[in-house]
Design a protein around this motif. Structure first.
Motif, PDB file in Angstrom:
ATOM      1  N   UNK A 107       7.408  -3.056  10.022  1.00  0.00           N
ATOM      2  CA  UNK A 107       7.445  -1.625  10.309  1.00  0.00           C
ATOM      3  C   UNK A 107       8.535  -0.951   9.484  1.00  0.00           C
ATOM      4  N   UNK A 108       8.711  -1.425   8.250  1.00  0.00           N
ATOM      5  CA  UNK A 108       9.762  -0.892   7.383  1.00  0.00           C
ATOM      6  C   UNK A 108       9.384   0.503   6.893  1.00  0.00           C
ATOM      7  N   UNK A 109      10.366   1.269   6.483  1.00  0.00           N
ATOM      8  CA  UNK A 109      10.135   2.651   6.106  1.00  0.00           C
ATOM      9  C   UNK A 109      10.385   2.970   4.647  1.00  0.00           C
ATOM     10  N   UNK A 110      10.477   1.961   3.800  1.00  0.00           N
ATOM     11  CA  UNK A 110      10.748   2.188   2.379  1.00  0.00           C
ATOM     12  C   UNK A 110       9.447   2.523   1.638  1.00  0.00           C
ATOM     13  N   UNK A 111       9.455   3.640   0.921  1.00  0.00           N
ATOM     14  CA  UNK A 111       8.277   4.053   0.159  1.00  0.00           C
ATOM     15  C   UNK A 111       8.132   3.218  -1.108  1.00  0.00           C
ATOM     16  N   UNK A 112       6.902   3.023  -1.583  1.00  0.00           N
ATOM     17  CA  UNK A 112       6.705   2.335  -2.857  1.00  0.00           C
ATOM     18  C   UNK A 112       7.292   3.152  -4.009  1.00  0.00           C
ATOM     19  N   UNK A 113       7.653   2.465  -5.084  1.00  0.00           N
ATOM     20  CA  UNK A 113       8.206   3.120  -6.274  1.00  0.00           C
ATOM     21  C   UNK A 113       7.116   3.169  -7.331  1.00  0.00           C
ATOM     22  N   UNK A 114       6.880   4.369  -7.885  1.00  0.00           N
ATOM     23  CA  UNK A 114       5.858   4.559  -8.914  1.00  0.00           C
ATOM     24  C   UNK A 114       6.545   5.008 -10.200  1.00  0.00           C
ATOM     25  N   UNK A 115       6.321   4.267 -11.290  1.00  0.00           N
ATOM     26  CA  UNK A 115       6.834   4.658 -12.599  1.00  0.00           C
ATOM     27  C   UNK A 115       5.671   4.698 -13.583  1.00  0.00           C
ATOM     28  N   UNK A 116       5.780   5.613 -14.532  1.00  0.00           N
ATOM     29  CA  UNK A 116       4.713   5.806 -15.511  1.00  0.00           C
ATOM     30  C   UNK A 116       5.274   5.532 -16.891  1.00  0.00           C
ATOM     31  N   UNK A 117       4.626   4.617 -17.616  1.00  0.00           N
ATOM     32  CA  UNK A 117       5.023   4.323 -18.980  1.00  0.00           C
ATOM     33  C   UNK A 117       4.065   5.046 -19.921  1.00  0.00           C
ATOM     34  N   UNK A 118       4.638   5.861 -20.811  1.00  0.00           N
ATOM     35  CA  UNK A 118       3.805   6.663 -21.707  1.00  0.00           C
ATOM     36  C   UNK A 118       3.237   7.867 -20.981  1.00  0.00           C
ATOM     37  N   UNK A 119       4.123   8.586 -20.305  1.00  0.00           N
ATOM     38  CA  UNK A 119       3.700   9.709 -19.465  1.00  0.00           C
ATOM     39  C   UNK A 119       2.870  10.719 -20.268  1.00  0.00           C
ATOM     40  N   UNK A 120       1.671  11.000 -19.802  1.00  0.00           N
ATOM     41  CA  UNK A 120       0.793  11.900 -20.560  1.00  0.00           C
ATOM     42  C   UNK A 120       1.105  13.371 -20.274  1.00  0.00           C
ATOM     43  N   UNK A 121       1.564  14.073 -21.278  1.00  0.00           N
ATOM     44  CA  UNK A 121       1.726  15.526 -21.155  1.00  0.00           C
ATOM     45  C   UNK A 121       0.553  16.225 -21.835  1.00  0.00           C
ATOM     46  N   UNK A 122       0.143  15.662 -22.964  1.00  0.00           N
ATOM     47  CA  UNK A 122      -1.013  16.169 -23.714  1.00  0.00           C
ATOM     48  C   UNK A 122      -2.067  15.078 -23.747  1.00  0.00           C
ATOM     49  N   UNK A 123      -3.290  15.459 -23.482  1.00  0.00           N
ATOM     50  CA  UNK A 123      -4.401  14.509 -23.499  1.00  0.00           C
ATOM     51  C   UNK A 123      -5.388  14.973 -24.553  1.00  0.00           C
ATOM     52  N   UNK A 124      -5.643  14.107 -25.516  1.00  0.00           N
ATOM     53  CA  UNK A 124      -6.621  14.395 -26.561  1.00  0.00           C
ATOM     54  C   UNK A 124      -7.976  13.835 -26.171  1.00  0.00           C
ATOM     55  N   UNK A 125      -8.689  13.294 -27.159  1.00  0.00           N
ATOM     56  CA  UNK A 125     -10.007  12.723 -26.861  1.00  0.00           C
ATOM     57  C   UNK A 125      -9.888  11.442 -26.044  1.00  0.00           C
ATOM     58  N   UNK A 126      -8.775  10.722 -26.220  1.00  0.00           N
ATOM     59  CA  UNK A 126      -8.497   9.516 -25.436  1.00  0.00           C
ATOM     60  C   UNK A 126      -6.993   9.415 -25.228  1.00  0.00           C
ATOM     61  N   UNK A 127      -6.586   9.066 -24.032  1.00  0.00           N
ATOM     62  CA  UNK A 127      -5.171   8.872 -23.732  1.00  0.00           C
ATOM     63  C   UNK A 127      -5.032   7.642 -22.843  1.00  0.00           C
TER      64      UNK A 127
END
Length: 156
Positions: free
Chosen positions: A28-48
Motif C-alpha cells: 500500500x505504498x504511495x510512491x508514484x512511478x517515475x517517467x522519463x523521456x529520451x529524445x523528447x519530441x517537440x516537433x514531429x515530422x513524417x516519422x518521429x
C-alpha cells in the motif's frame, strides 16, 4: 487468566500488528512511478521515434500508455501491460507516423501515463504540447533576374 495465555495473546497481537505494518509498507505504498523521456519530441515530422522509460522502485510497473490527442480525438501509440509484480523499470520505444494516424499539421498533445502495482494504483501522467509539421520546406526564387555567367567566378 493464566500468565501463559496473556503472554500468548500479547505475542499474537504483536504479530498481527507487525504483519499489518509489513502489508501497509510493501503493498500500500504511495510512491508514484517515475517517467522519463529520451529524445523528447517537440516537433514531429513524417516519422518521429523516442523512448519512454518508466520505473518504480517499490512495487514495480503495471501499465504504460502513450497516446496523442488532436481535435479531441485520442490515438493510442503504445500500451504495455505487465501482469506480474517485480518489473521495476521498463523502456518502451514509441514511433509516431502522423500520416498513418491521419493527423494534420498543427498542435497536438502527447500524453504518457504509468501505473504501478501498489494497491493504491499510483499513477504518473505527463502531457506535452507538440507540433506536427509534415510539409518539407520550399525554396522559391524571388527575382527572375540572375547574374551568373557560365564559367565566371560568381559561385553560388
Amino acid at each position: 487468566m493464566n500468565k501463559y495465555v496473556m503472554t500468548f495473546l500479547g505475542l499474537m497481537a504483536l504479530m498481527l500488528v507487525s504483519a499489518g505494518i509489513f502489508f501497509f509498507v510493501t503493498y500500500y505504498e504511495g510512491e508514484d512511478p517515475v517517467v522519463t523521456i529520451m529524445g523528447e519530441p517537440e516537433m514531429i515530422g513524417k516519422t518521429k521515434m523516442f523512448e519512454v522509460r518508466c520505473s518504480d522502485k517499490k512495487s514495480g510497473i503495471r501499465n504504460i500508455s502513450v497516446s496523442i490527442w488532436q481535435n479531441e480525438k485520442q490515438y493510442r501509440l503504445e500500451s504495455v501491460s505487465i501482469p506480474d509484480r517485480g518489473m521495476m523499470e521498463r523502456t518502451v520505444p514509441v514511433i509516431i507516423r502522423p500520416g498513418d494516424l491521419h493527423l494534420h499539421d498543427g498542435q497536438a498533445e502527447l500524453d504518457i501515463s504509468a501505473t504501478d502495482h501498489s494497491l493504491r494504483r499510483n499513477v504518473t501522467n505527463k502531457r506535452f504540447t507538440v507540433t506536427i509539421d509534415t510539409m518539407p520546406p520550399r525554396i522559391n526564387q524571388l527575382n527572375a533576374v540572375h547574374y551568373v555567367n557560365p564559367g565566371g567566378s560568381a559561385v553560388t
